[in-house]
Design an enzyme around this catalytic site. Structure first.
Site, PDB file in Angstrom:
ATOM      1  N   GLU A  62     119.756 -39.003  -8.737  1.00  0.00           N
ATOM      2  CA  GLU A  62     118.559 -38.334  -9.280  1.00  0.00           C
ATOM      3  C   GLU A  62     117.528 -38.015  -8.208  1.00  0.00           C
ATOM      4  OE1 GLU A  62     115.999 -40.391 -12.040  1.00  0.00           O
ATOM      5  OE2 GLU A  62     116.617 -42.325 -11.277  1.00  0.00           O
ATOM      6  N   LYS A  79     120.283 -43.809  -9.360  1.00  0.00           N
ATOM      7  CA  LYS A  79     119.176 -43.709  -8.393  1.00  0.00           C
ATOM      8  C   LYS A  79     119.504 -42.694  -7.312  1.00  0.00           C
ATOM      9  CE  LYS A  79     116.572 -44.937  -9.852  1.00  0.00           C
ATOM     10  NZ  LYS A  79     116.363 -45.552 -11.109  1.00  0.00           N
ATOM     11  N   ASN A 125     100.473 -31.163 -25.481  1.00  0.00           N
ATOM     12  CA  ASN A 125     101.700 -31.727 -24.918  1.00  0.00           C
ATOM     13  C   ASN A 125     102.581 -32.102 -26.096  1.00  0.00           C
ATOM     14  OD1 ASN A 125     103.723 -32.944 -23.425  1.00  0.00           O
ATOM     15  ND2 ASN A 125     102.716 -34.935 -23.459  1.00  0.00           N
ATOM     16  N   GLY A 126     103.806 -31.567 -26.122  1.00  0.00           N
ATOM     17  CA  GLY A 126     104.729 -31.889 -27.206  1.00  0.00           C
ATOM     18  C   GLY A 126     105.461 -30.622 -27.616  1.00  0.00           C
ATOM     19  N   ARG A 173     103.605 -35.596 -13.160  1.00  0.00           N
ATOM     20  CA  ARG A 173     104.404 -35.367 -14.371  1.00  0.00           C
ATOM     21  C   ARG A 173     105.201 -34.075 -14.263  1.00  0.00           C
ATOM     22  NH1 ARG A 173     101.758 -38.128 -18.884  1.00  0.00           N
ATOM     23  NH2 ARG A 173     102.282 -36.461 -20.301  1.00  0.00           N
ATOM     24  N   LYS A 216     109.012 -37.863 -15.822  1.00  0.00           N
ATOM     25  CA  LYS A 216     108.884 -39.314 -15.757  1.00  0.00           C
ATOM     26  C   LYS A 216     109.195 -39.954 -17.097  1.00  0.00           C
ATOM     27  CE  LYS A 216     108.240 -43.402 -14.224  1.00  0.00           C
ATOM     28  NZ  LYS A 216     109.370 -44.001 -13.467  1.00  0.00           N
ATOM     29  N   TRP A 235     104.757 -27.901 -18.592  1.00  0.00           N
ATOM     30  CA  TRP A 235     106.171 -27.986 -18.235  1.00  0.00           C
ATOM     31  C   TRP A 235     106.893 -27.190 -19.304  1.00  0.00           C
ATOM     32  CZ3 TRP A 235     108.551 -30.402 -14.165  1.00  0.00           C
ATOM     33  CH2 TRP A 235     109.953 -30.486 -14.220  1.00  0.00           C
ATOM     34  N   HIS A 259     142.652 -46.570 -12.158  1.00  0.00           N
ATOM     35  CA  HIS A 259     143.141 -45.910 -13.393  1.00  0.00           C
ATOM     36  C   HIS A 259     142.720 -44.446 -13.430  1.00  0.00           C
ATOM     37  CE1 HIS A 259     144.543 -49.731 -14.925  1.00  0.00           C
ATOM     38  NE2 HIS A 259     143.380 -50.271 -14.585  1.00  0.00           N
ATOM     39  N   GLU A 273     123.432 -48.229 -12.081  1.00  0.00           N
ATOM     40  CA  GLU A 273     122.032 -47.928 -11.751  1.00  0.00           C
ATOM     41  C   GLU A 273     121.929 -47.397 -10.324  1.00  0.00           C
ATOM     42  OE1 GLU A 273     119.131 -47.374 -12.547  1.00  0.00           O
ATOM     43  OE2 GLU A 273     117.865 -47.988 -10.873  1.00  0.00           O
ATOM     44  N   CYS A 297     104.093 -32.228 -20.649  1.00  0.00           N
ATOM     45  CA  CYS A 297     102.926 -31.583 -20.073  1.00  0.00           C
ATOM     46  C   CYS A 297     101.870 -32.648 -19.903  1.00  0.00           C
ATOM     47  CB  CYS A 297     102.423 -30.502 -21.011  1.00  0.00           C
ATOM     48  SG  CYS A 297     103.693 -29.314 -21.462  1.00  0.00           S
TER      49      CYS A 297
END
Ligand code: AGP
Length: 607
Positions: free
Chosen positions: A487, A484, A104-105, A29, A602, A78, A503, A480, A4
């Site tokens: 996502e 990318k 937030n948490g 966020r 994020k 969130w 394989h 990576e 949040c």
């Protein structure tokens, strides 16, 4: 994925527009509901609004509501506990509506606390947060006769209430009739923006940059009483002084700067991220990182940072001949990995707030390891756990997809490998010369390959499954590249060791499963070319990322993305710039959200 955003203002101006403006700056966020409260410290008037509107909508609605006050708090939620709804939106109040909290948490023991409070509290929401204002109210009532008064009484009540909480929090508390705000943090980031006869509180720097670039990062366990003309901070009931840092970012830095998305802006900033990161550590005589690593190195990270760490294994073992282990932080935390005071454990984390990675570093500390943080955020939580910190200098990365921070992480790893290596001066100078060319190579990819990459991206955007393959130091680059793409374009992409496709995954190859093969002028080029031929024999389209001047590859693939030549070990830099652009343009072709992909945040500040 809880994340949040909380903001606060204390000063002499109208709080509402400032609070809304701050919330707007942290919209990236992600959120599903939001709320504000303003109060006038002169006449005690309090106004609150919370709901499922967007910040933009609140900016339309609220100015018409005639809410006045010089103190304000705001929240973007969130959902973690309780569905997105008006009743679950913050701020949350005590029974009398005199104590308002944004948080937030995650409060892990809120159920048991709630049971204890239910006797004389009426709860209005399903959230974990709501236990906080009720706890404060109950504690205040109980200690009211303690002889303490005013601010001291408040501090005692907040201090005691927070001691009952298990879990993570960054909170701002507004109390009717009190001419300040109280802020506190444990495991969730919280900063104070220092103004002139006004102060700001927020989860993240961009929220305050429009008002001030002087920032205090609250430390673990800090409680702050923030008034318009003073900031008191304590930790463990003892007053502490915290450094006021000058943030080099202007608000424009944290804005999109003319690009359609933060992510594209941040890819275009990759050359600058390389320059700034190199600048921080290249000295007249070589490289200075400010710490000595013990012999065995272990790196722990998540997501893209984990792939940077995997590149680190190839890079540091090649340059410095020092053994490097790499583990996913979320696995490391529950594994029996052998640890001891002979190990240096490096946490690779852009945000410096990733819960899994913070936990891993705390575990390493418990085992006596030397701990190092490589992070992009000045003063972030990981810097207060690690013995040493090496800052990458990528600048604010707003897009959820990590791009320039990954590039800056790689640069830092090259520097680390050279810093730890015992190589002849001449060799070191050669490497440094090559590192200094990287910004130009990254720029060449952006300038010269962008059009081809856009075409290929539009082509890939038509598929639902894509493979990325590489060998050696470009295997993590393939992983990576797949992350990318998946996502931000929601295409199912999988990174694989090129030698491994036969394989099993060959069973998936058809003309509907394109493969992106990442080549480099290294010792496994021929092997990878052989893999490409095997893949082509199964009808799968192949896109190669290949070095300028490699004319051989054209014969075997359907399309080529050209990158400038450099030492093979440095090829992850130009290759990754190309793959970041590929993912961006594929997501754009599919009309995706890009900066705020669905279901993602994020920085993942919960385990
Ligand atoms: C990368 O694009 C993702 N946003 C995600 O995997 C990220 O790299 C991961 O959550 C780790 O974040 P950190 O570097 O801030 O620790």
């Amino acid at each position: 994925m809880a994340m949040c955003g909380i903001v606060g203002y204390v000063g002499e101006r109208e709080a509402l527009p400032i609070v809304l403006g701050s919330l707007q700056r942290i919209e990236y966020r992600g959120y599903d509901s939001c709320g504000i409260l303003v109060q006038d410290s002169a006449n005690g008037q309090v106004y609150m609004h919370k709901g499922l509107e967007s910040i933009d909508e609140l900016m339309e609605i609220l100015p018409l509501c005639d809410y006045h006050g010089n103190i304000g708090i705001g929240h973007t939620r969130w959902a973690t506990h309780g569905t997105p709804s008006v009743r679950n939106a913050h701020p949350h109040l005590d029974c009398n509506g005199e104590i308002a909290v944004v948080h937030n948490g995650i409060i892990e023991n809120f159920q048991s606390l709630k049971e204890g409070l239910l006797r004389n509290c009426r709860f209005r929401s399903d959230t974990d947060t709501e236990v906080i204002p009720h706890l404060i109210e109950n504690t205040l009532m109980r200690i009211r006769d303690s002889g303490e008064s005013g601010e001291e009484l408040l501090k005692d009540a907040i201090r005691e209430s927070l001691s009952y909480l298990k879990g993570s929090y960054a909170i701002i508390v507004a109390i009717k009739g009190f001419d300040g705000l109280i802020a506190a943090r444990r495991e969730s980031p919280l900063i104070i923006g220092v103004g002139d006869r006004e102060n700001f509180i927020a989860s993240d720097v961009p929220a305050v940059l429009e008002q001030t670039n002087r920032v205090i990062y609250l430390e673990e366990g800090d409680i702050a009483v923030v008034k318009k003309d003073g900031i008191y901070i304590e930790n463990g009931a003892v007053e502490v002084k915290r450094v006021v840092r000058l943030i080099p970012w202007t608000i424009e830095d944290a804005e999109k700067g003319g690009y359609e998305h933060f992510m594209l802006k941040e890819i275009h900033e990759e050359p600058k991220a390389i320059i700034d990161t190199l600048r921080g550590y290249l000295t007249e005589t070589g490289i200075e990182l400010g710490f000595d690593a013990r012999h065995d190195i272990m790196m722990v990270a998540c997501g893209t940072s984990y792939y940077a760490a995997l590149c680190g294994k190839y890079i540091i073992e090649h340059i410095a001949r020092i053994p490097v282990q790499v583990e996913l932080a979320s696995e490391f935390n529950y594994s029996d990995t052998v640890l001891g005071d002979d190990k240096t454990v490096i946490a690779m984390t852009q945000s410096g707030e990733t819960a899994d990675t913070l936990m891993a570093l705390k575990k390493a500390k418990r085992f006596g390891c030397h701990t190092v943080a490589i992070t992009n955020v000045v003063g972030s939580s990981v810097t207060r756990i690690a013995d040493d910190t090496v800052y990458i200098r990528a600048g604010p990365e707003i897009g959820v997809a990590a791009t320039k921070s990954f590039i800056a992480q790689l640069v830092t790893i090259y520097l680390l490998g050279l810093y730890l290596a015992d190589i002849p001066r001449h060799d070191l100078e050669g490497w440094i010369e090559e590192l200094k060319r990287l910004p130009q190579l990254a720029q060449m990819v952006i300038d010269d390959s962008n059009a081809v990459i856009q075409d290929i991206a539009r082509y890939l955007a038509g598929f639902e499954n894509v493979f990325f393959v590489g060998r050696g130091v470009n295997l993590p680059v393939a992983l990576e590249g797949a992350l990318k793409l998946k996502e931000i374009s929601y295409i199912h992409a999988e990174g694989y060791a090129a030698g491994e496709l036969k394989h099993g995954p060959f069973a998936l190859l058809t003309n509907a499963t394109p493969v992106v093969a990442i080549l480099s002028n290294d010792n496994v080029y021929e092997k990878l070319l052989g893999n490409i031929k095997e893949i082509k024999a199964r009808d799968a389209p192949v896109v190669a990322v290949a070095v300028e001047g490699d004319d051989e590859i054209e014969k075997y693939v359907d399309a080529v993305i050209r990158v400038p030549a450099t030492r093979a070990l440095l090829s992850p830099i130009p290759n990754s710039v190309a793959l970041h652009l590929l993912a961006y343009w594929a997501a754009k072709a599919r009309g995706c959200e890009i900066d705020k992909p669905r279901n993602l945040a994020k920085s993942v500040t919960v385990e």
